[in-house]
Design a protein around this motif. Structure first.
Motif, short mmCIF file in Angstrom:
data_model
loop_
_atom_site.label_atom_id
_atom_site.label_comp_id
_atom_site.label_asym_id
_atom_site.label_seq_id
_atom_site.Cartn_x
_atom_site.Cartn_y
_atom_site.Cartn_z
N GLY B 159 0.69 -1.20 -0.01
CA GLY B 159 0.05 0.06 0.03
C GLY B 159 0.84 1.31 0.17
N ARG B 160 0.21 2.35 0.20
CA ARG B 160 0.97 3.74 0.21
C ARG B 160 1.70 3.94 1.50
NH1 ARG B 160 -3.88 7.48 -2.53
NH2 ARG B 160 -4.27 5.92 -4.24
N MET B 226 2.35 2.13 -5.36
CA MET B 226 1.21 3.06 -5.99
C MET B 226 1.50 2.90 -7.53
SD MET B 226 0.26 6.73 -4.74
CE MET B 226 -1.20 7.47 -5.98
N ASP B 227 0.45 2.96 -8.07
CA ASP B 227 0.13 2.96 -9.53
C ASP B 227 0.26 4.27 -10.25
OD1 ASP B 227 -2.35 3.33 -9.00
OD2 ASP B 227 -3.14 2.19 -10.95
N ASP B 230 -2.56 9.03 -12.20
CA ASP B 230 -2.66 10.64 -12.69
C ASP B 230 -1.42 11.09 -13.06
OD1 ASP B 230 -5.49 10.32 -12.45
OD2 ASP B 230 -5.24 10.16 -10.13
N ARG B 237 3.80 12.61 -5.09
CA ARG B 237 3.31 13.46 -4.00
C ARG B 237 2.41 12.42 -2.92
NH1 ARG B 237 -0.25 18.02 -6.26
NH2 ARG B 237 -1.51 16.54 -6.73
N GLU B 241 2.95 12.25 0.89
CA GLU B 241 1.97 12.72 1.86
C GLU B 241 1.57 11.50 2.76
OE1 GLU B 241 0.26 16.33 -0.65
OE2 GLU B 241 -1.04 14.46 -0.68
#
Lengths: 358, 358
Positions: B159-160, B226-227, B230, B237, B241
């Motif tokens: 996960g992130r 993360m993919d 966007d 970022r 975060e």
């Protein structure tokens, strides 16, 4: 992009990142994996042993109560969840979680969005489950869908296939409330305050029959199930087609007093109100010898159910039986991609259709 | 409702029941529970032991290749699947199945619908998974979403959160192809036939990095993933975060020869093409000591990966480093519900933005 003329803050004023921080994080931060794209179905492994996983997805039409004048998106959110959980109920599954998919105009106010989420969260809480993830995108028109994931009891997944001629059909739940509300709003019936509130509540917060689905699965006596999402006729016909059968349905049906009162005032036969859609009942095919036990097991969980007819050989078609004899069943059924597909704009015709036969 | 002027049969000519029989049943009749509202994730119970279940949902924007003139809905279907599987990849999960949710105008031709399904089915097959269920509804505009359900390795969900300052960032996959195709279509670059076909193929059939996700999860060395849905800046970022960190990214990046050729001709710096969205790369945070092993493990599965920088203390913000020194990273990022939200209508601006810095 700025707020609406009345000064209310819109989603387009916030942008995705602020929507996440100000609206979604306070609500869902406790969900495992919040912020990740993939949601976690946080169920202990041991609890999953043995039961099949099922998933169902449905998009949400404009709720009838919205067409009838209710602007609060709470009820749209509630309906979105009900529609999806109802499919789990028909499988005899218990929900593990829901993922939601919202496309909303940027002009949606934050307050509207919060009410939508309130409705979704209230409905999942009512059923002891929760939103585990989702997707949010801006678009020209509101478009809501969800996917419910559930688990069946070992070897007890219910479905459309498996019924036989002679099986009795049970209608589970309390039909007629949604369209009774429509007749009230249309001024075709009046009810005392308590009944009015009851009809309104059931129309605004229809309940997926998850408890019933679990009881049906546990009973081991149910051969096929389906939820009434497009009307009783469409449901029975689909069940019949899946099993190469016909059906004989008793049109002499008793509804709850408030609904029967609306029928009498509006000139609608109870059976015609009972065969509408929107109350999220279940239909179950049960061998004759098990009917009493299944109805008792449902009653023990406070779920009303009644026998409405039986499955028959395919050649007999769909027949209504009643005090006046037999006649072919030309039921109310909406079919998507046809002129009967419900988009909230055929209300007058629907009300006329219902009372024409009265 | 009748067919289009050119005589092609539309979904509105068939109605839901005929669509089911003529289009969907021939394609999906072999799926367990076909016809039931709840789909079965037909995975043997034993195979599920120990790994967390995850679910992710995404709706499909208008594909860039459609904006660029490709009318075949195959590529929309393919993209819908890729978007959803990419989120499973970022979780290190393997797909158990996909449920799809289609709202289509009644004027959609049967042929168009078949092509949409072809693209969906081709993409799930490419990844060894399948469509297990779905929902189809008529509506004013096409709206497609899906939900992918997957399973992680025991205790290895990615996960992130979980990254630290000093972790190296890997960019996994081959970035730049989609927007390279845009420059080709805009006449800003020309390629020899073989390269043209290569760029077009990758732009039209982007691949979710499921193999990479599995390798990353198996490695046990990856702290966060993360993919790139966007854009690279938005991804880094968000990762920062989630971990209260900053990042230092090396803008001296090498891309595949065909993409570099487009950069050179169009006056676009490779890093700017690499930081666009649409190629469905992954970003992973890996401790410095494990970078070599992780890249080797990915290479063993033919997945390209490169180190692009490192995570740093939050105070440093987002910094680009390169031969010319350091500068703040003002990255390309689309944000939904903002003016940067992609709806397929900002193509010229996007191309200008990319080449402005060239």
């Amino acid at each position: 992009m700025s707020g609406r003329p009345d000064g209310e803050e819109c989603l387009g004023d916030l942008g995705e990142r602020q929507i996440l921080e100000k609206v979604l994080r306070p609500r869902y931060a406790g969900v495992a994996g919040f912020g990740d794209d993939a949601a976690v179905l946080g169920v202990p492994i041991a609890d999953r042993a043995g039961g099949e996983l099922v998933a169902t997805t449905d998009s949400c039409p404009t709720p009838l109560v919205t067409v009838l004048g209710e602007a609060d998106l709470f009820h749209t959110g509630w309906l979105l969840v009900t529609i999806n959980l109802s499919d789990l109920a028909a499988a005899g599954a218990s929900p593990l979680g829901l993922v939601v998919n919202y496309t909303l105009p940027a002009t949606t106010t934050v307050r509207e969005f919060q009410r939508l989420l309130d409705g979704v969260d209230a409905c999942v809480a009512e059923h002891g489950t929760r939103v585990v993830g989702g997707d949010l995108r801006d678009g020209g028109t509101m478009q809501l869908s969800a996917t419910a994931i559930g688990q069946c009891l070992p070897d007890r997944r219910l479905g459309r296939a498996g019924a036989s001629a002679g099986d009795r059909l049970l209608l589970i739940g309390q039909p007629g409330y949604l369209w009774a509300w429509a007749f009230v709003v249309a001024g075709r019936a009046r009810l005392p305050e308590a009944q009015l509130r009851q009809v309104r509540d059931r129309a605004f917060r229809p309940t997926a029959q998850l408890t019933a689905g679990r009881v049906l699965a546990e009973s081991g006596a149910v051969r096929a199930t389906m939820d009434v999402s497009d009307g009783l006729f469409a449901t029975v016909r689909t069940l019949c087609e899946a099993n190469d059968l016909g059906a004989r349905i008793d049109e002499d049906i008793r509804l709850d007093p408030a609904v029967e009162s609306v029928c009498e005032q509006a000139g609608v036969r109870p059976f015609d109100l009972a065969q509408t859609w929107g109350d999220w009942s279940l239909v179950a095919a049960v061998p004759a010898g098990s009917v009493e036990a299944v109805i008792a097991a449902l009653a023990a969980e406070a779920v009303p159910a009644r026998e409405i007819g039986e499955l028959a050989a395919a050649g007999g078609g769909y027949v209504l039986t009643g005090p006046g004899g037999e006649r072919p069943w030309q039921g109310i059924a909406q079919e998507r991609f046809s002129s009967s597909s419900w988009h909230g704009d055929g209300l007058d015709r629907m009300l006329s259709d219902l009372s024409r036969t009265g």
